[in-house]
Design an enzyme around this catalytic site. Structure first.
Site, PDB file in Angstrom:
ATOM      1  N   ASP A 109       0.922  -1.258   0.145  1.00  0.00           N
ATOM      2  CA  ASP A 109       0.030   0.072   0.176  1.00  0.00           C
ATOM      3  C   ASP A 109       0.842   1.200   0.133  1.00  0.00           C
ATOM      4  OD1 ASP A 109      -2.282  -1.691   0.098  1.00  0.00           O
ATOM      5  OD2 ASP A 109      -2.156  -1.627   2.305  1.00  0.00           O
ATOM      6  N   LYS A 146       1.245  -8.139  -2.238  1.00  0.00           N
ATOM      7  CA  LYS A 146      -0.298  -7.740  -2.779  1.00  0.00           C
ATOM      8  C   LYS A 146      -0.176  -6.218  -3.397  1.00  0.00           C
ATOM      9  CE  LYS A 146      -3.810  -6.628   0.486  1.00  0.00           C
ATOM     10  NZ  LYS A 146      -4.596  -5.437  -0.146  1.00  0.00           N
ATOM     11  N   ASP A 195      -5.369  -7.462  -5.688  1.00  0.00           N
ATOM     12  CA  ASP A 195      -6.502  -7.034  -4.777  1.00  0.00           C
ATOM     13  C   ASP A 195      -7.356  -6.079  -5.315  1.00  0.00           C
ATOM     14  OD1 ASP A 195      -8.209  -7.292  -2.789  1.00  0.00           O
ATOM     15  OD2 ASP A 195      -6.876  -6.179  -1.289  1.00  0.00           O
ATOM     16  N   LYS A 221     -10.449  -6.685  -6.556  1.00  0.00           N
ATOM     17  CA  LYS A 221     -11.833  -6.930  -5.989  1.00  0.00           C
ATOM     18  C   LYS A 221     -12.702  -6.658  -7.168  1.00  0.00           C
ATOM     19  CE  LYS A 221     -11.444  -5.678  -1.094  1.00  0.00           C
ATOM     20  NZ  LYS A 221      -9.892  -5.325  -1.054  1.00  0.00           N
ATOM     21  N   ASP A 246     -18.586  -7.232 -12.264  1.00  0.00           N
ATOM     22  CA  ASP A 246     -19.096  -6.670 -13.247  1.00  0.00           C
ATOM     23  C   ASP A 246     -19.952  -7.820 -13.789  1.00  0.00           C
ATOM     24  OD1 ASP A 246     -19.523  -5.097 -15.612  1.00  0.00           O
ATOM     25  OD2 ASP A 246     -17.581  -4.119 -15.232  1.00  0.00           O
ATOM     26  N   ASN A 306     -19.259 -11.712 -18.288  1.00  0.00           N
ATOM     27  CA  ASN A 306     -18.162 -11.835 -19.451  1.00  0.00           C
ATOM     28  C   ASN A 306     -17.132 -10.648 -19.306  1.00  0.00           C
ATOM     29  OD1 ASN A 306     -17.661 -12.360 -22.383  1.00  0.00           O
ATOM     30  ND2 ASN A 306     -17.959 -10.109 -22.594  1.00  0.00           N
ATOM     31  N   ARG A 362      -1.934  -7.623  13.506  1.00  0.00           N
ATOM     32  CA  ARG A 362      -1.050  -6.776  14.277  1.00  0.00           C
ATOM     33  C   ARG A 362      -0.348  -7.543  15.325  1.00  0.00           C
ATOM     34  NH1 ARG A 362      -2.268  -4.123  10.803  1.00  0.00           N
ATOM     35  NH2 ARG A 362      -3.055  -2.148  10.286  1.00  0.00           N
TER      36      ARG A 362
HETATM   37  O1  C5P Z   1      -1.804  -1.739   6.859  1.00  0.00           O
HETATM   38  P1  C5P Z   1      -2.837  -3.130   7.147  1.00  0.00           P
HETATM   39  O2  C5P Z   1      -1.901  -4.270   7.711  1.00  0.00           O
HETATM   40  O3  C5P Z   1      -3.929  -2.671   7.984  1.00  0.00           O
HETATM   41  O4  C5P Z   1      -3.175  -3.346   5.813  1.00  0.00           O
HETATM   42  C1  C5P Z   1      -4.240  -4.409   5.506  1.00  0.00           C
HETATM   43  C2  C5P Z   1      -4.535  -4.644   4.148  1.00  0.00           C
HETATM   44  O5  C5P Z   1      -5.528  -5.651   4.161  1.00  0.00           O
HETATM   45  C3  C5P Z   1      -4.824  -3.483   3.072  1.00  0.00           C
HETATM   46  O6  C5P Z   1      -4.243  -3.564   2.024  1.00  0.00           O
HETATM   47  C4  C5P Z   1      -6.289  -3.417   3.157  1.00  0.00           C
HETATM   48  O7  C5P Z   1      -6.705  -3.103   1.911  1.00  0.00           O
HETATM   49  C5  C5P Z   1      -6.529  -4.897   3.294  1.00  0.00           C
HETATM   50  N1  C5P Z   1      -7.905  -5.551   3.670  1.00  0.00           N
HETATM   51  C6  C5P Z   1      -8.256  -5.153   4.954  1.00  0.00           C
HETATM   52  N2  C5P Z   1      -9.437  -5.648   5.404  1.00  0.00           N
HETATM   53  C7  C5P Z   1     -10.211  -6.349   4.528  1.00  0.00           C
HETATM   54  C8  C5P Z   1      -9.667  -6.602   3.475  1.00  0.00           C
HETATM   55  C9  C5P Z   1      -8.534  -6.050   3.004  1.00  0.00           C
HETATM   56  O8  C5P Z   1      -7.612  -4.503   5.852  1.00  0.00           O
HETATM   57  N3  C5P Z   1     -11.688  -6.849   5.047  1.00  0.00           N
END
Ligand code: C5P
Length: 234
Positions: free
Chosen positions: A14, A36, A63, A65, A68, A71, A179
């Site tokens: 990110d 990712k 990622d 997502k 649509d 096709n 975390r």
């Molecule tokens: O920085 P952090 O560890 O919070 O990043 C989590 C990643 O997981 C981000 O790319 C976020 O878009 C993705 N994510 C999320 N929760 C979800 C799906 C994807 O935090 N339910």
């Protein structure tokens, strides 16, 4: 499936530029198994970067997502297959999942379905016209994904322990909101340590800021991998 613990760590790239992403990948090397790329980097040159990473032997998770008409989803998935990405996300609507599953069949691309975005609560679903609450809709979509043959689901740590018995051992569960003990949770409301997420049944952990913002990102990644290794020795 037998995986090295670092293969289970997905780094959320990110960051806002390809240059920054390249620097991060160079610093982390093989400490993380999969990179990712989401909206932020994807729309800032990240798709070309993913080609570069794949050619360099890295595994890439797009990622994006997708959602649509069938096709259009199928054609998009065919392009992602040609790119050589390892994972792609789609929203868990039956038509979308079927189209993605069929287009990826026989390739190395695994399709992951996002059941209900974790920023949604029951009131948000009601406002969007749904009559089911979050946990009912997550469960219903997980069962549909499983029946269609989708490879896996993206789910929060809390959902992981609910979904594993529902979908069985065959589906991959990919868990963000991780975390390490003592790390700041930032805007993630429901967080789990790597150990707890693996214990709840996660196959892969998605980690962004705890690695990207660490003073020593490689040490942060290595310590998460060590935690995965302890939680899931194989
Ligand atoms: O920085 P952090 O560890 O919070 O990043 C989590 C990643 O997981 C981000 O790319 C976020 O878009 C993705 N994510 C999320 N929760 C979800 C799906 C994807 O935090 N339910």
């Amino acid at each position: 499936m037998k995986l090295h613990p670092h293969d289970r760590l997905i780094l959320a790239l990110d960051v806002s530029s390809v240059e920054e992403a390249r620097t991060t990948v160079q610093r982390l090397g093989d400490s993380v198994g999969i990179y990712k790329i989401g909206y932020q980097l994807g729309y800032a040159g990240g798709l070309a970067l993913s080609d570069e990473l794949i050619r360099a032997g890295k595994r890439v998770f797009l990622d994006l997502k997708l959602h649509d008409i069938g096709n259009t989803v199928a054609k998009g998935v065919e392009s992602v297959v040609r790119l050589g990405a390892s994972f792609l996300t789609v929203h868990a609507y039956p038509q979308t999942m079927k189209a993605a599953h069929e287009a990826a069949a026989g390739s190395g691309l695994k399709i992951l379905a996002v059941t209900v975005l974790t920023s949604y609560d029951d009131a948000d679903l009601f406002a969007a016209g749904y009559e089911l609450g979050v946990s009912e809709l997550v469960a219903a979509r997980a069962e549909q994904a499983r029946d269609i043959g989708i490879d896996g689901l993206v789910c929060s740590g809390e959902e992981t322990s609910m979904l594993r018995p529902l979908v069985g051992a065959g589906m991959l569960l990919v868990t963000p909101g991780i975390r390490p003990a003592g790390a700041a949770s930032a805007d993630q409301k429901r967080v789990m340590t790597p150990t707890a997420a693996i214990a709840a049944g996660a196959d892969y952990l998605v980690v962004g800021r705890p690695i990207l913002e660490a003073a020593d990102p490689q040490a942060a990644a290595d310590s998460i991998v060590a935690e995965i290794a302890r939680a899931r020795p194989e």
